[in-house]
Design a protein around this motif. Structure first.
Motif, PDB file in Angstrom:
ATOM      1  N   ILE A  53      73.028  41.776  58.253  1.00  0.00           N
ATOM      2  CA  ILE A  53      73.612  41.697  56.916  1.00  0.00           C
ATOM      3  C   ILE A  53      73.217  40.338  56.349  1.00  0.00           C
ATOM      4  N   SER A  54      72.414  40.348  55.319  1.00  0.00           N
ATOM      5  CA  SER A  54      71.873  39.087  54.795  1.00  0.00           C
ATOM      6  C   SER A  54      72.734  38.466  53.714  1.00  0.00           C
ATOM      7  N   LEU A  55      73.607  39.254  53.087  1.00  0.00           N
ATOM      8  CA  LEU A  55      74.382  38.739  51.958  1.00  0.00           C
ATOM      9  C   LEU A  55      75.790  39.309  51.980  1.00  0.00           C
ATOM     10  N   VAL A  56      76.765  38.428  51.823  1.00  0.00           N
ATOM     11  CA  VAL A  56      78.163  38.821  51.656  1.00  0.00           C
ATOM     12  C   VAL A  56      78.609  38.364  50.275  1.00  0.00           C
ATOM     13  N   ILE A  57      79.161  39.293  49.500  1.00  0.00           N
ATOM     14  CA  ILE A  57      79.622  38.984  48.145  1.00  0.00           C
ATOM     15  C   ILE A  57      81.128  39.198  48.081  1.00  0.00           C
ATOM     16  N   HIS A  58      81.850  38.163  47.687  1.00  0.00           N
ATOM     17  CA  HIS A  58      83.283  38.297  47.411  1.00  0.00           C
ATOM     18  C   HIS A  58      83.414  38.637  45.931  1.00  0.00           C
ATOM     19  N   ALA A  59      83.413  39.929  45.623  1.00  0.00           N
ATOM     20  CA  ALA A  59      83.563  40.339  44.223  1.00  0.00           C
ATOM     21  C   ALA A  59      84.923  39.906  43.696  1.00  0.00           C
ATOM     22  N   ASP A  60      85.919  39.976  44.563  1.00  0.00           N
ATOM     23  CA  ASP A  60      87.254  39.444  44.275  1.00  0.00           C
ATOM     24  C   ASP A  60      87.543  38.370  45.317  1.00  0.00           C
ATOM     25  N   PRO A  61      87.791  37.126  44.921  1.00  0.00           N
ATOM     26  CA  PRO A  61      88.116  36.095  45.916  1.00  0.00           C
ATOM     27  C   PRO A  61      89.327  36.501  46.730  1.00  0.00           C
ATOM     28  N   PRO A  62      89.315  36.296  48.047  1.00  0.00           N
ATOM     29  CA  PRO A  62      90.454  36.688  48.880  1.00  0.00           C
ATOM     30  C   PRO A  62      91.668  35.815  48.603  1.00  0.00           C
TER      31      PRO A  62
ATOM     32  N   THR B 256      73.721  44.344  52.035  1.00  0.00           N
ATOM     33  CA  THR B 256      74.735  43.547  51.347  1.00  0.00           C
ATOM     34  C   THR B 256      76.094  44.198  51.542  1.00  0.00           C
ATOM     35  N   ILE B 257      77.081  43.403  51.911  1.00  0.00           N
ATOM     36  CA  ILE B 257      78.448  43.903  51.978  1.00  0.00           C
ATOM     37  C   ILE B 257      79.271  43.177  50.926  1.00  0.00           C
ATOM     38  N   ILE B 258      80.012  43.953  50.144  1.00  0.00           N
ATOM     39  CA  ILE B 258      80.764  43.435  49.003  1.00  0.00           C
ATOM     40  C   ILE B 258      82.243  43.680  49.262  1.00  0.00           C
ATOM     41  N   PHE B 259      83.057  42.639  49.120  1.00  0.00           N
ATOM     42  CA  PHE B 259      84.482  42.751  49.404  1.00  0.00           C
ATOM     43  C   PHE B 259      85.305  42.766  48.121  1.00  0.00           C
ATOM     44  N   THR B 260      86.306  43.632  48.111  1.00  0.00           N
ATOM     45  CA  THR B 260      87.266  43.709  47.014  1.00  0.00           C
ATOM     46  C   THR B 260      88.678  43.608  47.592  1.00  0.00           C
ATOM     47  N   ARG B 261      89.642  43.374  46.723  1.00  0.00           N
ATOM     48  CA  ARG B 261      91.021  43.234  47.199  1.00  0.00           C
ATOM     49  C   ARG B 261      91.718  44.576  47.382  1.00  0.00           C
ATOM     50  N   THR B 262      91.369  45.564  46.556  1.00  0.00           N
ATOM     51  CA  THR B 262      92.108  46.829  46.584  1.00  0.00           C
ATOM     52  C   THR B 262      91.169  48.006  46.848  1.00  0.00           C
ATOM     53  N   LYS B 263      91.761  49.107  47.299  1.00  0.00           N
ATOM     54  CA  LYS B 263      91.001  50.336  47.543  1.00  0.00           C
ATOM     55  C   LYS B 263      90.489  50.916  46.221  1.00  0.00           C
ATOM     56  N   HIS B 264      91.310  50.855  45.184  1.00  0.00           N
ATOM     57  CA  HIS B 264      90.874  51.357  43.884  1.00  0.00           C
ATOM     58  C   HIS B 264      89.658  50.589  43.380  1.00  0.00           C
ATOM     59  N   ARG B 265      89.703  49.285  43.534  1.00  0.00           N
ATOM     60  CA  ARG B 265      88.580  48.452  43.088  1.00  0.00           C
ATOM     61  C   ARG B 265      87.320  48.753  43.890  1.00  0.00           C
ATOM     62  N   ALA B 266      87.466  49.009  45.192  1.00  0.00           N
ATOM     63  CA  ALA B 266      86.308  49.344  46.025  1.00  0.00           C
ATOM     64  C   ALA B 266      85.674  50.656  45.573  1.00  0.00           C
ATOM     65  N   LYS B 267      86.497  51.650  45.325  1.00  0.00           N
ATOM     66  CA  LYS B 267      85.984  52.941  44.860  1.00  0.00           C
ATOM     67  C   LYS B 267      85.295  52.795  43.498  1.00  0.00           C
ATOM     68  N   GLN B 268      85.930  52.052  42.593  1.00  0.00           N
ATOM     69  CA  GLN B 268      85.369  51.865  41.252  1.00  0.00           C
ATOM     70  C   GLN B 268      84.032  51.144  41.304  1.00  0.00           C
ATOM     71  N   LEU B 269      83.944  50.070  42.076  1.00  0.00           N
ATOM     72  CA  LEU B 269      82.708  49.297  42.149  1.00  0.00           C
ATOM     73  C   LEU B 269      81.589  50.098  42.807  1.00  0.00           C
ATOM     74  N   THR B 270      81.913  50.914  43.790  1.00  0.00           N
ATOM     75  CA  THR B 270      80.899  51.760  44.421  1.00  0.00           C
ATOM     76  C   THR B 270      80.294  52.717  43.403  1.00  0.00           C
ATOM     77  N   ARG B 271      81.124  53.333  42.593  1.00  0.00           N
ATOM     78  CA  ARG B 271      80.620  54.243  41.562  1.00  0.00           C
ATOM     79  C   ARG B 271      79.746  53.501  40.554  1.00  0.00           C
ATOM     80  N   GLN B 272      80.153  52.311  40.186  1.00  0.00           N
ATOM     81  CA  GLN B 272      79.369  51.543  39.217  1.00  0.00           C
ATOM     82  C   GLN B 272      78.006  51.159  39.781  1.00  0.00           C
ATOM     83  N   LEU B 273      77.964  50.750  41.027  1.00  0.00           N
ATOM     84  CA  LEU B 273      76.688  50.390  41.643  1.00  0.00           C
ATOM     85  C   LEU B 273      75.766  51.599  41.737  1.00  0.00           C
ATOM     86  N   ASN B 274      76.293  52.728  42.171  1.00  0.00           N
ATOM     87  CA  ASN B 274      75.469  53.942  42.255  1.00  0.00           C
ATOM     88  C   ASN B 274      74.981  54.373  40.883  1.00  0.00           C
TER      89      ASN B 274
END
Length: 324
Positions: free
Chosen positions: A142-151, A76-94
């Motif tokens: 890659i079976s799933l793409v998630i737009h966590a933040d709409p582009p 699964t690949i998950i997209f965010t708008r900002t670098k801060h949001r990407a780092k934060q979401l990675t920590r939350q998932l882990n």
């Protein structure tokens, strides 16, 4: 732009780009005269094997829905708008047992390479990325793409979604939208030429199992740490104890450096650059007041931040005279 400004006005320019968005349009209008566009594949080309979903969620339900979908089997690949949001979401998932790595512009090249390898070989089930950092990345299956933040733009949506359903394979694209994002998301889909399935969901909705079928796979905190942890590099025999290599930071999969060496002093422990006997400007028993016995060197025995005073006055620390 500085380089292009130095080229002759009548020079022939050729531009290659994965997408022709607003940023690229600026360069085209400024440096190209009556350009001809050649496209390998139209961005509006339909992909029959790609399924699009828009899931309306509350702010509180957004993270649990992402966790549930990302914990399903497959990449699964998950997209965010900002670098801060990407780092934060990675920590939350882990933290919730979904082994994840991040991909954004604040990472060194070594960390990017390692994170991409972990995602490619299946060590990490999910990758959280920003738009620009993910450009040019190709990972099979890659079976799933998630737009966590709409582009922001429909072209970015199409580019993000193109990470899945490649080479005739099937893929699912999910866009999460809160109440305040519904209108913008509807306009985004119309511009992209997509007619998604729109559903209001909660973390326990059966639709999530239909979108990403399979048993949810979650690891314990210790398992996540073991899978993403990077071992300390072996010490090189004969190396200088307080050289840069001995206290260099070894980046982990999350991009946060792990400090090497026990010393907390400014120069480290041992007889390094600012201690020991010799006649350099900052070392020797008789050097200037910033080193030697009674000086301010942090490289003395035990790595302490102050030397041992010999004698009752400062003159005792200047036995060898001043050397530069």
């Amino acid at each position: 732009k500085r380089l292009l400004d130095r080229t002759p006005d009548d020079a022939q320019h050729m531009l290659f780009s994965a997408t022709l968005d607003k940023g690229v349009d600026v360069i085209v209008k400024r440096y190209m005269s009556d350009p001809v566009t050649h496209s390998v594949d139209s961005e509006q080309s339909p992909v029959n094997t790609m399924t699009h979903h828009v899931l309306h969620v509350t702010n509180d339900d957004r993270l649990p829905v992402i966790i549930d979908l990302a914990a399903a089997p497959g990449r699964t690949i998950i997209f965010t708008r900002t670098k801060h949001r990407a780092k934060q979401l990675t920590r939350q998932l882990n933290a919730h047992g979904v082994v994840s790595v991040e991909m954004h512009g604040n990472l060194s090249q070594n960390v990017r390479t390692r994170n991409l390898a972990a995602f490619s070989d299946g060590t990490a089930a999910a990758m959280v990325a920003t738009d620009i950092a993910a450009r040019g990345i190709h990972v099979d299956d890659i079976s799933l793409v998630i737009h966590a933040d709409p582009p922001m733009e429909h072209k970015a949506y199409l580019h993000r979604s193109g990470r899945t359903a490649r080479a005739g394979n099937e893929g699912v694209v999910v866009t999460l939208a809160t109440e305040s994002q519904r209108k913008d998301t509807d306009q985004l889909m119309r511009k992209a030429g997509i007619k998604p399935t729109v559903t209001k969901v909660r973390p326990d909705s059966p639709l999530l199992q239909e979108i990403a079928p399979g048993q949810r796979l979650k690891k314990s905190a210790s398992e996540v740490k073991a899978m993403l942890d990077v071992p300390e590099p072996a010490k090189t025999p004969g190396g200088r104890p307080n050289s840069r290599n001995s206290r260099s930071a070894t980046p982990s999969a999350s991009g946060r450096p792990k400090r090497g060496g026990p010393s907390s002093g400014r120069r480290g422990s041992g007889s390094g650059a600012s201690s020991g006997s010799g006649s350099s400007a900052r070392s020797g028993s008789g050097s200037s007041s910033r080193s030697g016995s009674g000086g301010r060197s942090s490289g003395g025995a035990g790595g302490s931040t102050s030397g041992t005073r010999q004698g009752s006055s400062r003159s005792a620390g200047r036995q060898g005279g001043r050397s530069r």
